[in-house]
Scaffold this motif. Structure first.
Motif: not given
Length: 283
Positions: A243-266
Motif C-alpha cells: 500500500n502507498n500512503y498519501p498525505i494532503v492538506e485539506l481544503k478548508n484547513a483551519p490552520n493552513d501554516a500548521g498543516a504545511q509545516a506538519f506535512i513538511a516534517l513528515v
C-alpha cells in the motif's frame, strides 16, 4: 613668487588633490558597504498600505491530523517533535480506519491534514473536493501475518491461515489493510473466512494480542510496534499488495501554516527516519 618656487609648489598641490580624491572614494566605498550589509527595511505605501516585504507565515495554534491507524506510533512521535520545533503549538490526532476518516472529512469534520493508508481512500476525499492540492505518497507498507508469541500453530504461509479450526482476524474489506489482504488472497487463489472483520488494523492486531484469535493479517509496522506481544510471519504474496500512503492538506484547513509545516516534517529526512525505523518502506 619666482619660477623655481612655483615649480616646487605644483607637486605639493597635485599630491593634495590626489589625497583628497582618494579620501572621497574611500568615503563612497564605505557608504556602499554599509548599505549592502544592512537588511532592507520594511516599507509601506504613503497612503498607509501594507508592508511590501513578505515573511513566512508563523506556525502556531492547534494542528488537527486525521491519520490511518497504522501511523499511530510514528505520527505521535512526529507530533511531539513538531511541538518542540514550534513552541506553543499542539498537534491533535484522530487515528482510525482510512475509510472512516475519509467519510468524516467529506461530511465536514474540521481537520488540517489527512494521511491515508491507500490512494483509494484518499481519492474519496479529493473527489469530493476536500483536498488542497494533489496528495503525495510519503511511505509504503507491506502486509505480514501476526501470530501468537512462539507461533504455536506453526503458521508459515498464507495458505496455512485456511486450516480448519484456525481462528483468523482480518481488516474489513473497505479498510486498506483488508483490501490488501484480499488482493494477496486472490493472487494465491485462496478463500479465507475470518472469525472477525475489524474496522482498522490496530483492532485486528489487538485480537491476537488478547489471544482471541490465532492470527491476523496486518502490516509489518504493526508487528514491529507490538514487540513481543505477537510474532510476525512473512509471506511472498504480500509483495503484490503493498500500500502507498498519501498525505494532503485539506481544503478548508483551519490552520493552513500548521498543516504545511506538519506535512513538511513528515516528508523531511528526519520524518522519513522515524517512519523507516518503524518498518515503513520508502515512497
Amino acid at each position: 613668487m619666482n619660477r623655481s618656487a612655483r615649480h616646487r609648489a605644483l607637486p605639493l598641490v597635485a599630491i593634495g588633490a590626489v589625497a583628497l580624491l582618494a579620501l572621497t572614494a574611500c568615503s563612497s566605498d564605505d557608504d556602499s558597504s554599509s548599505d549592502a550589509s544592512t537588511p532592507p527595511s520594511t516599507s509601506a505605501s504613503a497612503t498607509g498600505g501594507s508592508a511590501t516585504t513578505s515573511a513566512a507565515p508563523k506556525v502556531s495554534g492547534t494542528v488537527t491530523v486525521f491519520a490511518a491507524a497504522s501511523l499511530k506510533e510514528t505520527f505521535t512521535t512526529l507530533g511531539k517533535q513538531f511541538e518542540t520545533t514550534y513552541p506553543g503549538t499542539k498537534v491533535v490526532f484522530n487515528f482510525g480506519g482510512s475509510d472512516t476518516l475519509a467519510a468524516s472529512i467529506t461530511s465536514g469534520a474540521p481537520a488540517d491534514v489527512f494521511a491515508a493508508a491507500s490512494p483509494k481512500t484518499m481519492k474519496t476525499v479529493t473527489d469530493a473536493g476536500d483536498g488542497d492540492g494533489a496528495p503525495s505518497t510519503f511511505v509504503r507498507n507491506q502486509l505480514e501475518i501476526a501470530t501468537l508469541p512462539g507461533n504455536p500453530d506453526h503458521i508459515a504461509t498464507l495458505k496455512d491461515l485456511t486450516k480448519p479450526g484456525l481462528k483468523v482476524a482480518l481488516c474489513a474489506k473497505t479498510v486498506p489493510c483488508g483490501s490488501a489482504a484480499q488482493t494477496a488472497l486472490t493472487a494465491s487463489s485462496l478463500k479465507l473466512t475470518p472469525v472477525s472483520y475489524e474496522q482498522d488494523v490496530k483492532s485486528a492486531l489487538t485480537k491476537v494480542e488478547l489471544k482471541e484469535v490465532d492470527a491476523a493479517v496486518v502490516y509489518k509496522t504493526d508487528v514491529n510496534t507490538a514487540g513481543g506481544k505477537v510474532e510476525g510471519v512473512d509471506f511472498p504474496e504480500s509483495a503484490k499488495a503493498i500500500n502507498n500512503y498519501p498525505i494532503v492538506e485539506l481544503k478548508n484547513a483551519p490552520n493552513d501554516a500548521g498543516a504545511q509545516a506538519f506535512i513538511a516534517l513528515v516528508k523531511s529526512a528526519e520524518g522519513q527516519k522515524v517512519l523507516s525505523g518503524a518498518g515503513f518502506l520508502n515512497p
